[in-house]
Motif scaffolding. Structure first.
Motif, short mmCIF file in Angstrom:
data_model
loop_
_atom_site.label_atom_id
_atom_site.label_comp_id
_atom_site.label_asym_id
_atom_site.label_seq_id
_atom_site.Cartn_x
_atom_site.Cartn_y
_atom_site.Cartn_z
N LEU A 118 58.24 6.99 -33.11
CA LEU A 118 57.82 8.32 -32.69
C LEU A 118 58.96 9.34 -32.80
CD1 LEU A 118 55.78 7.42 -29.48
CD2 LEU A 118 54.92 7.85 -31.78
N SER A 119 58.58 10.57 -33.13
CA SER A 119 59.55 11.66 -33.18
C SER A 119 59.82 12.14 -31.75
CB SER A 119 59.00 12.82 -34.01
OG SER A 119 57.90 13.42 -33.33
N MET A 120 60.81 13.01 -31.60
CA MET A 120 61.14 13.54 -30.28
C MET A 120 59.94 14.29 -29.69
SD MET A 120 63.23 13.69 -27.84
CE MET A 120 64.77 13.12 -28.52
N ARG A 121 59.27 15.07 -30.50
CA ARG A 121 58.10 15.83 -30.04
C ARG A 121 57.01 14.88 -29.56
NH1 ARG A 121 53.31 17.50 -31.99
NH2 ARG A 121 53.63 16.58 -34.02
N GLU A 122 56.77 13.82 -30.33
CA GLU A 122 55.74 12.85 -29.95
C GLU A 122 56.14 12.10 -28.68
OE1 GLU A 122 53.88 11.64 -34.30
OE2 GLU A 122 55.85 10.84 -33.72
N LEU A 123 57.43 11.81 -28.53
CA LEU A 123 57.90 11.15 -27.30
C LEU A 123 57.69 12.05 -26.09
CD1 LEU A 123 61.16 9.42 -28.56
CD2 LEU A 123 59.10 8.28 -27.71
N LYS A 124 57.99 13.34 -26.25
CA LYS A 124 57.78 14.28 -25.15
C LYS A 124 56.30 14.38 -24.79
CE LYS A 124 61.89 17.12 -25.80
NZ LYS A 124 62.43 18.43 -26.16
N GLN A 125 55.45 14.41 -25.80
CA GLN A 125 54.01 14.48 -25.56
C GLN A 125 53.54 13.21 -24.85
OE1 GLN A 125 51.67 15.00 -29.09
NE2 GLN A 125 49.73 15.00 -27.99
N LEU A 126 54.03 12.06 -25.27
CA LEU A 126 53.68 10.79 -24.64
C LEU A 126 54.14 10.78 -23.18
CD1 LEU A 126 52.59 7.88 -24.84
CD2 LEU A 126 54.85 7.21 -25.69
N GLU A 127 55.35 11.30 -22.95
CA GLU A 127 55.88 11.37 -21.59
C GLU A 127 54.98 12.24 -20.71
OE1 GLU A 127 60.15 12.17 -19.38
OE2 GLU A 127 59.72 13.23 -21.26
N ARG A 128 54.52 13.39 -21.25
CA ARG A 128 53.62 14.26 -20.51
C ARG A 128 52.31 13.55 -20.20
NH1 ARG A 128 55.65 18.25 -23.91
NH2 ARG A 128 53.90 18.04 -25.34
#
Length: 179
Positions: A118-128
């Motif tokens: 996962l990219s950083m953006r996808e990781l942040k979205q997953l975290e949310r």
């Protein structure tokens, strides 16, 4: 005062692109609805986002409107089961497999697996998503605990009332109390 002319080119910022898509999609669906009501027109609108999610509006039955369109432009009617080709079914199977693979990958990500892809953006979205899920679970747990607590308090009060009634009954029938 009118708005300035918008240059028609792909919006590079993904969040701006998503906001614009959402707003324009809503406006387009509203216009389709208004056209069908004001002009008594048969309107069918299909929108597919860049992620493949579909949105639709139909003033009448969507399949009927599509069949009418296909007949108007001389395309074969695919609602007739005999006209569906092997290619159609191959495409359908491919799409279903892709959807299943995407869902399995999303489930692995939610369980903490395959995160390196996962990219950083996808990781942040997953975290949310996970935070939202945790908040929902905690809220549901809190409600369940509160309901259980209320139920136990009612049972305790009921038991106390029953005990008081038994003591009153015992005393009113001439019972002796040991103090």
């Amino acid at each position: 005062m009118g708005r300035g002319k918008v240059e028609l080119k792909r919006i590079e910022n993904s969040s701006s692109r998503q906001v614009t898509f959402s707003k324009r999609r809503t406006g387009l669906l509203k216009k389709a609805f208004e056209l069908s009501i004001l002009c008594d027109a048969e309107v069918a609108l299909l929108i597919f986002s860049s992620t493949g999610k579909s949105y639709q509006f139909a003033s009448h039955e969507m399949d009927r409107t599509i069949a009418k369109y296909r007949n108007e432009v001389g395309l074969p009617d695919t609602t007739n089961r005999g006209c569906r080709t092997m290619e159609f079914w191959r495409t359908e199977i491919h799409e279903l497999k892709r959807s299943a693979d995407d869902l399995e990958a999303q489930l692995r990500h939610l369980s903490g697996e395959d995160l390196s892809k996962l990219s950083m953006r996808e990781l942040k979205q997953l975290e949310r998503q996970l935070r939202t899920g945790i908040e929902r679970v905690r809220s549901k747990k809190q409600r369940a605990l509160q309901e259980e607590n209320n139920s136990l308090e009612k049972r305790v009060k009921l038991r106390e009332l029953q005990d008081d009634d038994q003591n009153v009954s015992f005393l009113s029938f001439g019972g002796t109390s040991c103090s």
